[in-house]
Each structure stands twice: as structure tokens, then as C-alpha cells.
Design a protein around this motif. Sequence first.
Motif: not given
Length: 267
Positions: A189-201
Motif C-alpha cells: 500500500v502506497t502513501p497517499g492511496s485511499p487504503e493508506a489514508n483510511q489507516l491514517v484516519e
Amino acid sequence: MPDATDADGLTVGQVSARLGVTVRALHHWDEIGLARPSLRTAAGYRLYTADDLERLHRIAVYREIGLGLDRIQAVLDDSTVDVLSALRAQRAQVDERIARLKQLGAGLDRMIDAHERGLLLTVEQQAAIFGPQWNPDWPAKARQHYGDTTQWRQYAERSAARGPEEWQAVADAVAGLDRDLADAMDAGVTPGSPEANQLVERHRSVFASFFPLTREMQVCLGRMYEADPGFAAHYDGVRAGLTTWFRQIIDASARAHGIDPDTATWQ
């Protein structure tokens, strides 16, 4: 109202001082007919007799236990009122107030302890919930560093409301996030991807168990995770390289929300 000399009674000011009742209250009781002075001097000043003073004592006691003025007047002047029943009913209300105040006092004690200690758990409970790597000295050290901050106060308020079961749920949420972060990194999973952003949230949501976390504060945390040996060891212990990858996905999410990670501050 008969005339009298000052020696025959007490003035409003003297009664106020003797009973600890305000002059304003005495005037009000006089106006509504609850407790009128029986005498008046030739100059027009009201004077209270010994009988008046006795009535005022009873009024003050009834007020102290919570009876309203109308109820007090009925108890004093209405022969049909069952005084004993009225007092017993008031006693029941006082008991309820005492119980509520005891609960409030217990809550305040927990809040004080939480501000002083951080975690209201025994050392054994902390080890069982947070695992063998947990150091029970960490809360005290955190208070030394952050005890005067808004975030520590917010953390203490949350801590005061939690018991072992609630802290176990927090620990499980943190551990679950750590596993999912590691799995996402392994999956590419790459930074900035929807999957990564979901984990940040999700990280912000989980961290709200301690105190509200803004995006800029989250960026600062990501920097600290990478720079602090203890945090870096934790995340890299979950998966090698996780600390840096975690910081990168936080930074990428911040940029997507118009935040420059290089200038982010704790706010």
C-alpha cells in the motif's frame, strides 16, 4: 405594632448578625408575612422580640434542610399540617442529596487521581492489559513532561472514566491498528492511496481514546515515532521499516488536506 425602646428587642442588623441571615432575607420574610418583627421604636425602626427570634431560628433551620418558604409557613402556622410527616419527607430528600454528593465526591477523587497518576490501574492490571513490554513508570514520566498541557487534562478526564475493561478495549484497538498497518505495508500500500489514508484516519480515531488529535498534531506524532528510539523500536518490532512507512502515510494524508508536514506544529 406597639412602640418600644431599643432595649426591648433586636434590630434587623443585630438579628442578621446573630442568626447569619441576610438583612435582605429578613426584610423579605417580613414582607411576605413569614416573620414580622413584633415591635417598632418611636423612630419607626423594627425590633424583634425573643418570641420573634425563636420563630426565626426555626425558619433558618427549615431553610437549611431545604424546605421552601411556603412550606415553612404552613409548618409554622397551619395546624392541619402534619409536621412530622413533612420533616420525614424532607429527611428522605436530604438522604438522596447525600447519596448524590457521595457519588460526586467519588468521581472527583477519581479525577484527581487520574490527573496525578494518569492510569487508575494497578501494576498487575497494566501488565495484563498492555503486555510484558509495558513499563508502569511511563504514566508518571508522561505527567512530568506533559502534566501542564491541555492534552494531559483531556487524557486524565478520559482515564478517570475507564476501568480495566475499557482500557482493554483501547489496547485491543491499538494492537489491531498496528497489525493492519504492518499488513498494509507488506501488501505494498502506497502513501497517499485511499487504503493508506483510511489507516491514517483510523489512527486519529484510535488515538482519540487518549485526547483529540488534529492532523497537524498527528504529523508531529509521526515525526516523534520515527525519531524516538522507544517508539521506533515498537513499530519496527511489529514489522521492520514500519516506523518510517507510518510517518510517510501520515505526511501524505496531511498534504492531501493542505498541510505542509515540514512546517506542521502541535496545534
